[in-house]
Scaffold this active site. Structure first.
Site, short mmCIF file in Angstrom:
data_model
loop_
_atom_site.label_atom_id
_atom_site.label_comp_id
_atom_site.label_asym_id
_atom_site.label_seq_id
_atom_site.Cartn_x
_atom_site.Cartn_y
_atom_site.Cartn_z
N CYS A 34 -8.53 5.91 13.63
CA CYS A 34 -8.13 6.87 14.65
C CYS A 34 -6.76 7.41 14.27
CB CYS A 34 -8.11 6.19 16.02
SG CYS A 34 -7.79 7.32 17.37
N TYR A 51 -1.36 -1.46 -6.26
CA TYR A 51 -0.88 -0.99 -4.96
C TYR A 51 -2.05 -0.56 -4.07
CZ TYR A 51 3.24 -1.17 -7.81
OH TYR A 51 4.20 -1.61 -8.66
#
Length: 422
Positions: free
Chosen positions: A339, A375
């Site tokens: 969201c 990463y």
């Protein structure tokens, strides 16, 4: 390694010889997988250097650390947690260097307890270490006054970077080291991740200048990290033979000046693991939004944050669930389930949404975000109450689970509801 352009396929059926369907059947989606053969190849690429010191912040799962230890690679740690990860993976303390710009109190206590060598990135660390561990030897991480990287956020040199000791402060740091009975035995420079050969080579002359100021106490110099890997079609690798030659020449000049040998280290992070990693996700919705078509995945930026952080580009491939092949290509935006408007994998730095030409796909097909080993999982979070995903090591045709998928119990571990005052 040949200095060749890198190409990427947009349809993929397997990783390291193992069908994607088998990986998904066993571990579900989203899932990170790592091809150990790629990591081994990257270690071999750097064999000319005396020491390969892995910057584990790039990918710190103890399963991968264990394999790197077995390959003779040593390790860099930037926190107490990373030191303890290295120990859990089998590294001995003399193969661990603590690198940071500050000591938190727990880190300084652990450095003292274990007798770890420290790579100091701030002058205050010299005084703090000298008070805690009189007679310690240190490496100084120097900010040479310039930096470079694939993003301003990965630039670790120059006046806007917090990293390292400013090059004009070296003499003052040497005085401080004498005052606190600390021996400066190493020098280290790292100007940023994803830099090119031109910028990497500038570090040689900068470090040589500083080394001559430090003098004969030096026994080690480090080329730092930052070696780029290809993320886009047509990108090439750095000429490692030329890169090593630049550093070896610098090392030899310093050896002649000091009258004793110097060990030459390199400190790769991304270079060793990036290309080994893949994030496999399932397409859960395909929808039109005006002029855009979206592939929406069950993986979000909580799983791979680099695109939202840096506008980072990752090659993408499709694996059709039923093994069907299609030549039809469509321009799509790839997003996740969060969201959050920024939950887009095909974006440019600054948050601008971009399209990618990918094979036509349907709900239930798999989308693979590639070159995701650096990463990636290490930056994963539980944002939106999402569970962190499994990590799987592919080695010699076998699948090894090196991290299980989190559960709700993992999600709320450490949380508690206080007694009601009502």
């Amino acid at each position: 390694m040949p200095i060749a352009s890198k190409t990427f396929e947009t349809i993929r059926s397997e990783i390291a010889g193992i069908p994607i369907s088998e990986i998904v059947a066993k571990f579900g989606t989203p899932t990170y997988v790592y091809d150990m053969a790629v990591i081994e190849e990257r270690v071999r690429d750097l064999a000319a250097f005396d020491v390969i010191r892995y910057a584990q912040k790039a990918c710190s799962n103890i399963g991968i650390l264990n394999r790197l230890n077995k390959l003779g690679v040593v390790v860099d740690a930037v926190s107490v947690g990373e030191v303890k990860r290295a120990l859990a993976a089998g590294f001995e303390t003399h193969n661990i260097v603590f690198t940071a710009d500050v000591f938190d109190r727990e880190a300084l206590a652990l450095v003292k307890e274990l007798g770890l060598h420290v790579n100091c990135g701030s002058p205050d660390m010299i005084e703090q270490l000298g008070n805690a561990v009189p007679g310690a030897s240190v490496t100084l991480r120097i900010n040479p006054g310039f930096g470079h990287g694939h993003s301003q956020k990965t630039n670790t040199g120059g006046p806007q970077s917090k990293h390292g000791i400013w090059h004009e402060d070296v003499v003052d740091c040497l005085r401080k080291a004498d005052l606190y009975n600390v021996a400066v035995t190493g020098l280290h420079m790292h100007i940023g991740s994803g830099t090119d050969l031109e910028h990497l080579s500038q570090v040689c002359s900068a470090l040589e200048t500083i080394a001559l100021q430090v003098g004969r106490t030096l026994t080690t110099i480090s080329a730092g990290g930052g070696l780029p890997v290809p993320y886009r079609e047509g990108q090439t690798y750095v000429d490692l033979d030329q890169y090593y030659s630049l550093w070896d020449t610098t090392r030899k000049r310093l050896e002649n000046a000091f009258g004793h040998p110097l060990s030459l280290e390199i400190e790769p992070g991304r270079y060793l693991v990036a290309e080994s990693g893949f994030l496999i996700a399932e397409i859960r919705a395909v929808k039109g939004m005006g002029e855009n078509t979206f592939y929406l995945l069950d993986a979000g930026f909580n799983d791979l944050a680099r695109p939202i952080l840096y506008g980072a580009y990752h090659p993408i491939s499709i694996s059709h669930r039923n093994g069907r092949a299609t030549k039809q290509m469509v321009d799509v935006v790839v997003g996740g389930p969060l969201c959050e408007s920024g939950d887009i994998f095909t974006q440019e730095e600054g948050g601008f949404v971009a399209k990618r030409s990918l094979p036509a796909a349907s709900v239930g097909d798999f989308l693979i975000l590639e070159v995701a080993g650096a990463y990636g999982f290490v930056m994963a979070s539980n944002y939106n109450g999402r569970y962190r995903v499994p990590e799987v090591l592919l080695e010699n045709g076998k699948m090894h689970c090196i991290r299980t998928r989190e559960t709700f119990e993992d999600l709320i571990r450490g949380e508690m509801i206080p007694p009601s005052s009502l």
